[in-house]
Design a protein around this motif. Sequence first.
Motif, PDB file in Angstrom:
ATOM      1  N   ARG A 171      47.146  46.829  35.433  1.00  0.00           N
ATOM      2  CA  ARG A 171      45.859  46.206  34.830  1.00  0.00           C
ATOM      3  C   ARG A 171      45.280  44.963  35.438  1.00  0.00           C
ATOM      4  NH1 ARG A 171      46.539  44.126  29.123  1.00  0.00           N
ATOM      5  NH2 ARG A 171      44.270  43.917  29.523  1.00  0.00           N
ATOM      6  N   LEU A 172      46.421  44.512  36.654  1.00  0.00           N
ATOM      7  CA  LEU A 172      45.769  43.594  37.579  1.00  0.00           C
ATOM      8  C   LEU A 172      46.389  43.982  38.902  1.00  0.00           C
ATOM      9  CD1 LEU A 172      44.893  40.855  38.547  1.00  0.00           C
ATOM     10  CD2 LEU A 172      47.023  39.847  37.861  1.00  0.00           C
ATOM     11  N   VAL A 173      45.280  44.157  39.925  1.00  0.00           N
ATOM     12  CA  VAL A 173      45.561  44.629  41.144  1.00  0.00           C
ATOM     13  C   VAL A 173      44.986  43.549  42.156  1.00  0.00           C
ATOM     14  CG1 VAL A 173      45.753  46.566  42.959  1.00  0.00           C
ATOM     15  CG2 VAL A 173      45.992  47.225  40.467  1.00  0.00           C
ATOM     16  N   THR A 174      45.647  43.205  43.120  1.00  0.00           N
ATOM     17  CA  THR A 174      44.985  42.186  44.010  1.00  0.00           C
ATOM     18  C   THR A 174      45.207  42.860  45.493  1.00  0.00           C
ATOM     19  OG1 THR A 174      45.703  40.264  42.723  1.00  0.00           O
ATOM     20  CG2 THR A 174      44.972  40.000  45.080  1.00  0.00           C
ATOM     21  N   VAL A 175      43.934  42.910  46.237  1.00  0.00           N
ATOM     22  CA  VAL A 175      43.913  43.263  47.449  1.00  0.00           C
ATOM     23  C   VAL A 175      43.937  42.272  48.451  1.00  0.00           C
ATOM     24  CG1 VAL A 175      42.540  44.657  49.178  1.00  0.00           C
ATOM     25  CG2 VAL A 175      42.630  45.356  46.835  1.00  0.00           C
ATOM     26  N   THR A 176      45.013  41.922  49.342  1.00  0.00           N
ATOM     27  CA  THR A 176      45.299  41.120  50.239  1.00  0.00           C
ATOM     28  C   THR A 176      44.728  41.118  51.510  1.00  0.00           C
ATOM     29  OG1 THR A 176      47.622  41.277  50.044  1.00  0.00           O
ATOM     30  CG2 THR A 176      46.755  39.689  48.524  1.00  0.00           C
ATOM     31  N   GLY A 177      44.761  40.294  52.421  1.00  0.00           N
ATOM     32  CA  GLY A 177      44.532  40.624  53.876  1.00  0.00           C
ATOM     33  C   GLY A 177      43.823  39.223  54.432  1.00  0.00           C
ATOM     34  N   ALA A 178      43.958  39.422  55.937  1.00  0.00           N
ATOM     35  CA  ALA A 178      43.355  38.404  56.686  1.00  0.00           C
ATOM     36  C   ALA A 178      41.608  38.446  56.336  1.00  0.00           C
ATOM     37  CB  ALA A 178      43.694  38.555  58.009  1.00  0.00           C
ATOM     38  N   GLY A 179      41.106  37.568  56.708  1.00  0.00           N
ATOM     39  CA  GLY A 179      39.743  37.408  56.873  1.00  0.00           C
ATOM     40  C   GLY A 179      39.104  38.522  57.726  1.00  0.00           C
ATOM     41  N   GLY A 180      38.113  39.115  57.147  1.00  0.00           N
ATOM     42  CA  GLY A 180      37.349  40.120  57.741  1.00  0.00           C
ATOM     43  C   GLY A 180      37.795  41.486  58.129  1.00  0.00           C
ATOM     44  N   VAL A 181      38.950  41.631  57.281  1.00  0.00           N
ATOM     45  CA  VAL A 181      39.784  42.981  57.272  1.00  0.00           C
ATOM     46  C   VAL A 181      39.068  44.054  56.543  1.00  0.00           C
ATOM     47  CG1 VAL A 181      41.454  42.545  55.545  1.00  0.00           C
ATOM     48  CG2 VAL A 181      41.862  43.614  57.947  1.00  0.00           C
ATOM     49  N   GLY A 182      38.171  43.788  55.895  1.00  0.00           N
ATOM     50  CA  GLY A 182      37.500  44.685  54.903  1.00  0.00           C
ATOM     51  C   GLY A 182      37.773  44.811  53.508  1.00  0.00           C
ATOM     52  N   LYS A 183      38.252  43.902  52.924  1.00  0.00           N
ATOM     53  CA  LYS A 183      39.115  43.832  51.727  1.00  0.00           C
ATOM     54  C   LYS A 183      37.753  44.163  50.467  1.00  0.00           C
ATOM     55  CE  LYS A 183      40.530  39.650  51.763  1.00  0.00           C
ATOM     56  NZ  LYS A 183      40.203  39.141  53.180  1.00  0.00           N
ATOM     57  N   SER A 184      36.795  43.347  50.841  1.00  0.00           N
ATOM     58  CA  SER A 184      35.601  43.428  49.712  1.00  0.00           C
ATOM     59  C   SER A 184      35.101  44.896  49.619  1.00  0.00           C
ATOM     60  CB  SER A 184      34.610  42.426  49.956  1.00  0.00           C
ATOM     61  OG  SER A 184      35.089  41.178  49.768  1.00  0.00           O
ATOM     62  N   ARG A 185      34.930  45.389  50.802  1.00  0.00           N
ATOM     63  CA  ARG A 185      34.336  46.838  50.815  1.00  0.00           C
ATOM     64  C   ARG A 185      35.142  47.732  50.356  1.00  0.00           C
ATOM     65  NH1 ARG A 185      30.464  48.867  54.635  1.00  0.00           N
ATOM     66  NH2 ARG A 185      29.554  50.700  53.567  1.00  0.00           N
ATOM     67  N   LEU A 186      36.548  47.659  50.661  1.00  0.00           N
ATOM     68  CA  LEU A 186      37.527  48.783  50.066  1.00  0.00           C
ATOM     69  C   LEU A 186      37.723  48.573  48.758  1.00  0.00           C
ATOM     70  CD1 LEU A 186      39.807  50.812  50.916  1.00  0.00           C
ATOM     71  CD2 LEU A 186      41.496  48.988  50.421  1.00  0.00           C
ATOM     72  N   ALA A 187      37.737  47.426  48.191  1.00  0.00           N
ATOM     73  CA  ALA A 187      37.964  47.169  46.672  1.00  0.00           C
ATOM     74  C   ALA A 187      36.507  47.699  45.742  1.00  0.00           C
ATOM     75  CB  ALA A 187      37.910  45.634  46.305  1.00  0.00           C
ATOM     76  N   ALA A 188      35.359  47.494  46.525  1.00  0.00           N
ATOM     77  CA  ALA A 188      34.250  47.891  45.701  1.00  0.00           C
ATOM     78  C   ALA A 188      34.096  49.354  46.050  1.00  0.00           C
ATOM     79  CB  ALA A 188      32.895  47.384  46.633  1.00  0.00           C
ATOM     80  N   ARG A 189      34.477  50.297  47.112  1.00  0.00           N
ATOM     81  CA  ARG A 189      34.430  51.706  47.106  1.00  0.00           C
ATOM     82  C   ARG A 189      35.455  52.224  46.123  1.00  0.00           C
ATOM     83  NH1 ARG A 189      31.103  55.106  50.068  1.00  0.00           N
ATOM     84  NH2 ARG A 189      32.450  57.070  50.466  1.00  0.00           N
ATOM     85  N   ALA A 190      36.635  51.703  45.912  1.00  0.00           N
ATOM     86  CA  ALA A 190      37.488  52.137  45.118  1.00  0.00           C
ATOM     87  C   ALA A 190      37.299  51.767  43.665  1.00  0.00           C
ATOM     88  CB  ALA A 190      38.960  51.438  45.395  1.00  0.00           C
ATOM     89  N   ALA A 191      36.638  50.727  43.389  1.00  0.00           N
ATOM     90  CA  ALA A 191      36.042  50.332  42.022  1.00  0.00           C
ATOM     91  C   ALA A 191      35.154  51.309  41.649  1.00  0.00           C
ATOM     92  CB  ALA A 191      35.739  49.074  41.870  1.00  0.00           C
TER      93      ALA A 191
END
Length: 734
Positions: free
Chosen positions: A39-59
Amino acid sequence: MRDHRRDGIPHGNLPLELDTFVGRAAQLAELARTLDSARLVTVTGAGGVGKSRLAARAAARRAPRDGVWRVQLAPVRDEEFVDYAVVEALGLTDHTTRLPRETLVAHLAERELLLLLDGVEHLVDACAALVTDLLGRAPGLRVLAVGRRPLGVAGERLVPLAPLGTEEAMELLTVRAGQRSVTCGYAADPDADQREVRELCRRLDGIPLAIELAAGRLGALSPGQVLRRLDDRFRLLTGGDRTALPRHRTLRTAIGWSHELCTPPERLLWARLSVFAGPFDLEAAEYVCSGDGLPADDVLDVLSALLAQSVLTREESPAGVRYRMLDTVRAYGADWLAATGDADRLRRRHRDWYVGLATWCELEWFSPRQGEVAARVDAELPNLRGALEHCLDEPDGAHLGQYLAGALWFHWVGCGRLSEGRHWLEQAVRLDAEPTAGEQSRLKALWVLAYVAILQGDTVPALAALQECREEAERSANPTAVAYAEHRTGCLALVSDDMPRAERLLRSALHRYREIGELNSNVLMGQVELAMARAFQGDLPDAVRLCEDVRQVCEDHGERWARGYALYVLAYAAWSEGEPLRARELLADCLGSAHRFRDQLGSVLAVELLALVTVAEGDAAEAAVLQGAAGRMWPSVGLPLFGSAHYNAPHELCEAAAREQLGDERYEECVRHGTLLGRREAVARALRRPGVAVSLPAPRSTPGGRAAADAPAADARTAKPAASPTRKGGETAG
């Protein structure tokens, strides 16, 4: 992105993807599996690695029943505003004194929803507390967080995101260069170009943001030239040992290299644009960032160059074209701005622009551009908050903070942001401003604070603010502030059921407005409130006369918000005169306007009255459903029907007629069905919009063996309520 819909109603706020999503198939699959099991998943990684884009795509691919809702937290600087940011992203309004956390819990309790919290790293403690609370109280909620570090909450599953592999990185570089219609030296020696592209992506460690910046340079340089220039910078930083450069410095180095390749005007604008807390438009950029080496006429060309180089992104919004700077890029620009010693001046220019914008919006609220103003302030809210913070933090900015908080009254009141408005207003009136500069501003902040408190049903602080405002206004001989203080005091009498006093004060305030030549939405609402006071005292014809006058003035000026409340009173009069079709037409107009402005109070009042009209039309089951839907909306407004016999009479009349036709059991079933409708569904159903599925629970037999829905219809018009159903307090109907 997928358009999440249920019963024809859109759910979710994920934007459409403006460019191609490249690679990440394995990571997408992993994230999808993790979302299914936690129920709680956190995508972590360095700045600029594409976390937001991947999360939005998966969501977007997961799409639960009630949609995916993204909360952009990068513009939020104060932990206190995390809850407000989530409320705003979900499109919620709450007119009560409830904390935003309670509003969220009430909304999420029965929903199946995915909340995407994007950019949590600078607000970890506040986000962790919020997520823990919400997950514990909303069983259908799942949270996908994105940040450079985890929240550290029990049950959290981490999905660390690595940079792109070489092949995917090369594909991204090629695709982005092609999307910008770049012509470079690719065709001269394809094999050499491929080798250089591969090496360039390797040097950039496969970090998507760094690759995007490099792609923005391929219009002027070949891949080999880009590689050589970047390699020179790496050698400068590491003494020739490329392996000494960690990934987080690779991104900063790539940003710095892109910065070095900018022209002096581009570097200057990059630094100055970092003062914006969120998206901004060209006019704001031209005002805030021009001067001292950057003429205003040059800003568009320089901004376009930064856009072509991926330093900025462009987005469409209801308020028009806007520009955004990614947080990592913005931070780099902010460092350069601080180094120039010009940061304080730019922040003052930023503040002045948004004070001026609020002034324009307040004036244009009383015009045909009212809807445009509402959309504009919504889009500018992160920057308006930044301006308010700057005003309230600066020793000489108190009067500007009071002015700005008061000037935004139409947004706090008319667009469903009472709680946030009260937060800023209470901070503002506590500050001591210079007597000459701040007196008028403080008086306005006081009566606006009282207005907000009245709407929230919090009469004691409202009375204290009004008394202080009236006393100071009389002492300083300020006729405008006296008129507004008297007006709001009349509203307070109205909600307190003191009709003779309410009428006397409201008439006096309207007379004062005429003497000083004041005419705006507030003044028109004062006349609607006077109409309510007359209706409560049994003079419905006079109430109609007053509201017809308001309606005409609104038509002349293009005003929609106050007009909606006048239509509400006129609709009740039409129902009273046995004209349900005309009443429905008026209420549809009223409800449509209230819903567009996110005015929860106007919406729920219209739904309540539409239930009465519906039972008069002979559809008792649908009327009960609408009463259930209104019952679900009332907690976001206050005490249902304000505990007033005046307001409750139409509700009781509708309920009595519906129960007589349906029987108690069937009536309660239909009411329960209505409580399952969200605000959008309730409004769509009340308006009977095409394409919206209308379902009812199956009727059961009455004790006499006949279906309850077939029982003889009672005429809901035969029993007249003692007074108009308009909200107690009238002004509180704003």
